[in-house]
Write a protein that holds these residues in place. Sequence first.
Motif, mmCIF file in Angstrom:
data_model
loop_
_atom_site.group_PDB
_atom_site.id
_atom_site.type_symbol
_atom_site.label_atom_id
_atom_site.label_comp_id
_atom_site.label_asym_id
_atom_site.label_seq_id
_atom_site.Cartn_x
_atom_site.Cartn_y
_atom_site.Cartn_z
ATOM 1 N N THR A 183 0.540 -1.402 0.311
ATOM 2 C CA THR A 183 0.250 -0.052 0.043
ATOM 3 C C THR A 183 1.152 1.313 -0.321
ATOM 4 O O THR A 183 2.460 1.299 0.094
ATOM 5 C CB THR A 183 -1.070 -0.202 1.503
ATOM 6 O OG1 THR A 183 -0.015 0.166 2.638
ATOM 7 C CG2 THR A 183 -1.878 -1.264 0.970
ATOM 8 N N GLY A 184 0.005 2.531 0.176
ATOM 9 C CA GLY A 184 1.127 3.563 -0.047
ATOM 10 C C GLY A 184 2.431 3.789 -0.936
ATOM 11 O O GLY A 184 2.207 3.405 -2.123
ATOM 12 N N VAL B 114 6.908 -7.669 -3.206
ATOM 13 C CA VAL B 114 6.078 -7.014 -2.611
ATOM 14 C C VAL B 114 6.215 -8.285 -1.236
ATOM 15 O O VAL B 114 5.457 -8.435 -0.882
ATOM 16 C CB VAL B 114 4.735 -6.687 -3.059
ATOM 17 C CG1 VAL B 114 3.879 -5.966 -1.566
ATOM 18 C CG2 VAL B 114 5.287 -6.238 -4.379
ATOM 19 N N ASN B 115 6.847 -6.858 0.222
ATOM 20 C CA ASN B 115 6.554 -8.140 1.513
ATOM 21 C C ASN B 115 5.871 -7.282 2.146
ATOM 22 O O ASN B 115 4.858 -6.628 1.857
ATOM 23 C CB ASN B 115 8.239 -7.455 1.806
ATOM 24 C CG ASN B 115 8.125 -7.818 3.640
ATOM 25 O OD1 ASN B 115 7.969 -6.268 3.915
ATOM 26 N ND2 ASN B 115 7.975 -8.932 4.467
ATOM 27 N N TYR B 116 5.433 -8.262 2.741
ATOM 28 C CA TYR B 116 3.449 -7.557 3.773
ATOM 29 C C TYR B 116 3.685 -8.373 4.534
ATOM 30 O O TYR B 116 4.522 -9.736 5.215
ATOM 31 C CB TYR B 116 2.941 -8.020 2.874
ATOM 32 C CG TYR B 116 2.082 -9.160 2.959
ATOM 33 C CD1 TYR B 116 1.471 -9.929 3.337
ATOM 34 C CD2 TYR B 116 1.838 -9.825 1.654
ATOM 35 C CE1 TYR B 116 0.864 -10.761 3.592
ATOM 36 C CE2 TYR B 116 2.095 -11.552 1.966
ATOM 37 C CZ TYR B 116 0.970 -11.738 2.429
ATOM 38 O OH TYR B 116 0.855 -13.122 2.785
ATOM 39 N N ALA C 211 -2.574 -8.853 2.831
ATOM 40 C CA ALA C 211 -2.293 -9.942 2.238
ATOM 41 C C ALA C 211 -3.086 -9.005 0.771
ATOM 42 O O ALA C 211 -2.366 -9.978 -0.238
ATOM 43 C CB ALA C 211 -2.874 -11.314 2.765
ATOM 44 N N ALA C 212 -4.443 -8.764 1.185
ATOM 45 C CA ALA C 212 -4.971 -8.647 -0.012
ATOM 46 C C ALA C 212 -4.490 -7.287 -0.531
ATOM 47 O O ALA C 212 -4.080 -7.569 -2.376
ATOM 48 C CB ALA C 212 -6.530 -8.419 0.435
ATOM 49 N N ASP C 213 -3.746 -6.697 -0.245
ATOM 50 C CA ASP C 213 -3.043 -5.326 -0.707
ATOM 51 C C ASP C 213 -2.032 -5.662 -1.581
ATOM 52 O O ASP C 213 -1.641 -5.170 -2.369
ATOM 53 C CB ASP C 213 -3.599 -4.479 0.279
ATOM 54 C CG ASP C 213 -4.167 -3.800 0.390
ATOM 55 O OD1 ASP C 213 -5.088 -3.773 -0.172
ATOM 56 O OD2 ASP C 213 -4.212 -3.340 1.841
ATOM 57 N N ALA C 214 -1.493 -6.492 -0.884
ATOM 58 C CA ALA C 214 -0.088 -7.469 -1.420
ATOM 59 C C ALA C 214 -0.222 -8.053 -2.795
ATOM 60 O O ALA C 214 0.119 -7.495 -3.960
ATOM 61 C CB ALA C 214 0.613 -8.118 -0.640
#
Length: 254
Positions: free
Chosen positions: A15-16, A35-37, A41-44
Motif C-alpha cells: 500500500t501507499g 512485495v513484502n507484507y 495480504a489482499a493489498d499486497a
Amino acid sequence: MDINGTVAVITGGGTGIGAAVAESLARKGAEAVVVNYSRSAADAQATVARLADLGCKAEAMAADVADDAAVRRMAERVRDRYGRVDVLVCNAGTTKWVPFPDLEGLTDDVWRHVMGVNLMGPFYCARAFAPDLRAARGAIVNVSSIAGILATGSSMAYGVSKAALIQLTRDLAVALGPEVRVNAVAPGIVATRWHIDRVGEHVFSEMAAREEAKAPLRRTAQPEHIAQMVTALLESDLVTGEVLVGDGGRHLGY
C-alpha cells in the motif's frame, strides 16, 4: 543504476508509498519486484496484479521485518526464486499515537514495537540481503520521516525510531561500501491510507491545509512523489549516506 532488468524487494510494499515505489520500478523496466507484507495480504496481492499488468514479474511475500528469522527466510526465498537482488527499499513502518507530553503513555511495549519495525526491521533486511546486494553492486533506500529530523510526528517513539534510521542509513553506507549505496528519504505529510485512516479524512484535510500554507510549494505529497525520490536515489550512482527530505519545503520555515 539502471532500473531496467533489476530485481527489487520492497518491504511494506502493498500500500501507499511502498506500492507507489513498486509501480515506479516496474514502469522503469524492473524484471521482478517482491512485495513484502506482514498483515495486508489482499493489498499486497492487488499490488502484484498491477505490477503484472505492467509486464513485471511480481510476488507477494509475507514476513514480519521485526523478526530476524522471518527476514532471513524471506531473503533465502528471494535468492532461490530470482538468483539476485539489486534493490532493497525498506518502507515497512509502524507507529503508536501518543502525544508528546504523555510520557507515561510511552510504555516499554510501545518502544519495543515501534523500534522493532522501524529500526531493527531495516537493519535485519540490510543484513540478510547484504551478500546479494554486494554481488549485484546494488542499492538500499530506507523510508524515514521528517519526524526523524524535527520534533514532530505521531509520537516520540516514532520520531526517535526514524532519527535512528537516518543514522543507520549513514552507518550502513560506510559498512556496505563500496559495493552498495545506502540512502534514505524523509517524507513529511503524505496522503496515504496509513495516515488518513488514523486521523480521519476531515482532520487530515485540515492538517494538510495548514502545512501546505507554510510550505513553499503549497502542496501535500502523494505516494507517487515519494516514489520519485526513491527512484532518483536508486539511479544516483555517486550518492550514498544521504537523506532526501520530501515535504514541499515545509521544513525550511520555523
